[in-house]
Design an enzyme around this catalytic site. Structure first.
Site, mmCIF file in Angstrom:
data_model
loop_
_atom_site.group_PDB
_atom_site.id
_atom_site.type_symbol
_atom_site.label_atom_id
_atom_site.label_comp_id
_atom_site.label_asym_id
_atom_site.label_seq_id
_atom_site.Cartn_x
_atom_site.Cartn_y
_atom_site.Cartn_z
ATOM 1 N N HIS A 9 0.827 -1.215 0.000
ATOM 2 C CA HIS A 9 0.000 0.000 0.000
ATOM 3 C C HIS A 9 0.860 1.264 0.000
ATOM 4 O O HIS A 9 0.382 2.322 -0.414
ATOM 5 C CB HIS A 9 -1.038 -0.024 1.138
ATOM 6 C CG HIS A 9 -0.541 0.368 2.486
ATOM 7 N ND1 HIS A 9 -0.276 -0.540 3.490
ATOM 8 C CD2 HIS A 9 -0.267 1.574 3.020
ATOM 9 C CE1 HIS A 9 0.143 0.105 4.563
ATOM 10 N NE2 HIS A 9 0.161 1.391 4.306
ATOM 11 N N ASP A 61 -0.009 -7.677 1.628
ATOM 12 C CA ASP A 61 0.417 -6.272 1.550
ATOM 13 C C ASP A 61 1.947 -6.153 1.590
ATOM 14 O O ASP A 61 2.517 -5.765 2.607
ATOM 15 C CB ASP A 61 -0.234 -5.504 2.717
ATOM 16 C CG ASP A 61 -0.036 -3.997 2.618
ATOM 17 O OD1 ASP A 61 0.402 -3.511 1.556
ATOM 18 O OD2 ASP A 61 -0.334 -3.310 3.628
ATOM 19 N N GLN A 86 0.376 5.432 11.599
ATOM 20 C CA GLN A 86 0.551 5.940 10.244
ATOM 21 C C GLN A 86 1.987 6.427 10.041
ATOM 22 O O GLN A 86 2.549 7.089 10.914
ATOM 23 C CB GLN A 86 -0.420 7.084 10.007
ATOM 24 C CG GLN A 86 -0.590 7.410 8.562
ATOM 25 C CD GLN A 86 -1.418 8.656 8.361
ATOM 26 O OE1 GLN A 86 -1.664 9.405 9.282
ATOM 27 N NE2 GLN A 86 -1.830 8.876 7.138
ATOM 28 N N GLY A 87 2.572 6.083 8.909
ATOM 29 C CA GLY A 87 3.958 6.461 8.625
ATOM 30 C C GLY A 87 4.947 5.353 8.966
ATOM 31 O O GLY A 87 6.079 5.368 8.503
ATOM 32 N N ASP A 88 4.506 4.404 9.810
ATOM 33 C CA ASP A 88 5.345 3.243 10.130
ATOM 34 C C ASP A 88 5.158 2.131 9.108
ATOM 35 O O ASP A 88 5.921 1.156 9.111
ATOM 36 C CB ASP A 88 4.980 2.684 11.517
ATOM 37 C CG ASP A 88 5.396 3.591 12.654
ATOM 38 O OD1 ASP A 88 6.495 4.172 12.577
ATOM 39 O OD2 ASP A 88 4.614 3.726 13.617
ATOM 40 N N SER A 89 4.132 2.246 8.283
ATOM 41 C CA SER A 89 3.781 1.189 7.332
ATOM 42 C C SER A 89 4.994 0.701 6.548
ATOM 43 O O SER A 89 5.830 1.498 6.126
ATOM 44 C CB SER A 89 2.739 1.687 6.340
ATOM 45 O OG SER A 89 1.469 1.626 6.916
HETATM 46 C C1 4AZ Z 1 -1.166 3.406 8.580
HETATM 47 O O1 4AZ Z 1 -2.090 4.109 8.242
HETATM 48 C C2 4AZ Z 1 -1.293 2.579 9.801
HETATM 49 N N1 4AZ Z 1 -2.059 0.875 14.451
HETATM 50 C C3 4AZ Z 1 -0.284 1.720 10.176
HETATM 51 C C4 4AZ Z 1 -0.422 0.953 11.320
HETATM 52 C C5 4AZ Z 1 -1.566 1.029 12.070
HETATM 53 C C6 4AZ Z 1 -2.562 1.882 11.712
HETATM 54 C C7 4AZ Z 1 -2.425 2.653 10.574
HETATM 55 C C8 4AZ Z 1 -1.698 0.159 13.302
HETATM 56 O O2 4AZ Z 1 -0.137 3.381 7.929
#
Ligand code: 4AZ
Length: 285
Positions: free
Chosen positions: A83, A136, A230-233
């Site tokens: 993603h 993913d 968010q941003g750790d993805s």
């Molecule tokens: C994101 O949006 C996201 N709490 C990544 C991890 C988590 C939620 C959102 C897990 O990239």
């Protein structure tokens, strides 16, 4: 990322509200449970496989263009979330991002340490389903090799590191509070692998946001508070010295009732074995 955040995080909540009849605002007290606590600063030398994905063209230079995490699984191969390569994140296809780079061996995004290496090729998992977030993952081929010391081994299916109760660590430069407060310096948090049943309960069958145990892994803390955001993805979830997950999705951040959902890395290992190098580059072995 913002659009992904809305798609991936708000919809499961909306579905939960519809299923329970509890109004959404009542079900999601923002200030109380969207705050990630329990993360601590780490030096990248303690987790040298954690890299930042960067495009200053797309995301600006204030945080060196960081928009996702990644993991070094071969000297010229970085694994990230599919993603992260989506048009809803990048605005265009990854091939059209002229300055897509991996920043390695750098703790503080705004320092000059480590390496910035251009991404030469992007391969999104052929099985990735943007509707369900299944499978993913994407593989990035780097223009230059990283040191072998940056490479982490992936845990294959059946590895004890996947067992519920196993201690794990996740790292990244993502949101610290759930409110768009992105880290400048690398951080990590400790959590545990949770049972599939736990995430199946948290994310029941729906058109989106359903937990699929075959390609996803559930992790967090029973009391919440330790989570990716968010941003750790695309960044690493590591247990027993091996890579077991990639930060993928979840509902909010740090909520006790909504653990983090990770890409199950054994699926990447399986795809590599199945295709004997077609879907996964040979240097990832
Ligand atoms: C994101 O949006 C996201 N709490 C990544 C991890 C988590 C939620 C959102 C897990 O990239």
């Amino acid at each position: 990322m913002r659009r992904f955040f809305v798609r991936a995080l708000v919809r499961p909540l909306a579905l939960a509200a519809a299923a329970t009849g509890i109004p959404l605002l009542y079900a999601t007290p923002v200030a109380a449970d969207s705050v990630v606590i329990g993360s601590f600063p780490i030096d990248v030398s303690a987790s040298p496989w954690t890299v930042a994905l960067s495009s200053r063209d797309r995301f600006g230079g204030t945080r060196a263009g960081q928009f996702c995490g990644g993991v070094v699984i071969g000297r010229t191969t970085v694994l990230t979330a599919a993603h992260c390569m989506g048009e809803d994140v990048l605005g265009v296809s990854p091939q059209r991002v002229g300055d897509l780079k991996v920043i390695a061996n750098r703790t503080d995004l705004l320092s000059r340490g480590g390496q910035e290496i251009p991404v030469r090729a992007v391969r999104v998992s052929p099985d990735y389903d943007s509707r369900t977030n299944a499978e993913d993952y994407a593989l990035l081929t780097l223009a230059e090799p990283l040191p072998q010391s940056s490479v982490i081994e992936m845990a294959a299916a059946g590895d004890p590191a996947y067992r519920p109760g196993t201690g794990a660590m996740v790292s990244g430069w993502g949101d610290l509070t759930g409110g768009g407060d992105y880290a400048r310096s690398l951080r990590a948090t400790r959590l545990h692998v949770l049972s599939d049943a736990r995430c199946e309960k948290a994310y029941p069958n729906g058109a989106e946001g359903a937990y699929l145990a075959r390609s996803m892994l559930c992790a967090g803390e029973p009391a919440g508070g330790h989570d990716a955001c968010q941003g750790d993805s695309g960044g690493p979830l590591v247990a027993q010295g091996k890579l077991i997950g990639l930060v993928s999705w979840g509902s909010g951040c740090g909520r006790a009732q909504n653990p983090g959902v990770y890409t199950r890395v054994s699926e990447v290992v399986r795809a590599r074995e199945r295709s004997a190098g077609a879907a996964v580059p040979r240097d990832a072995r």
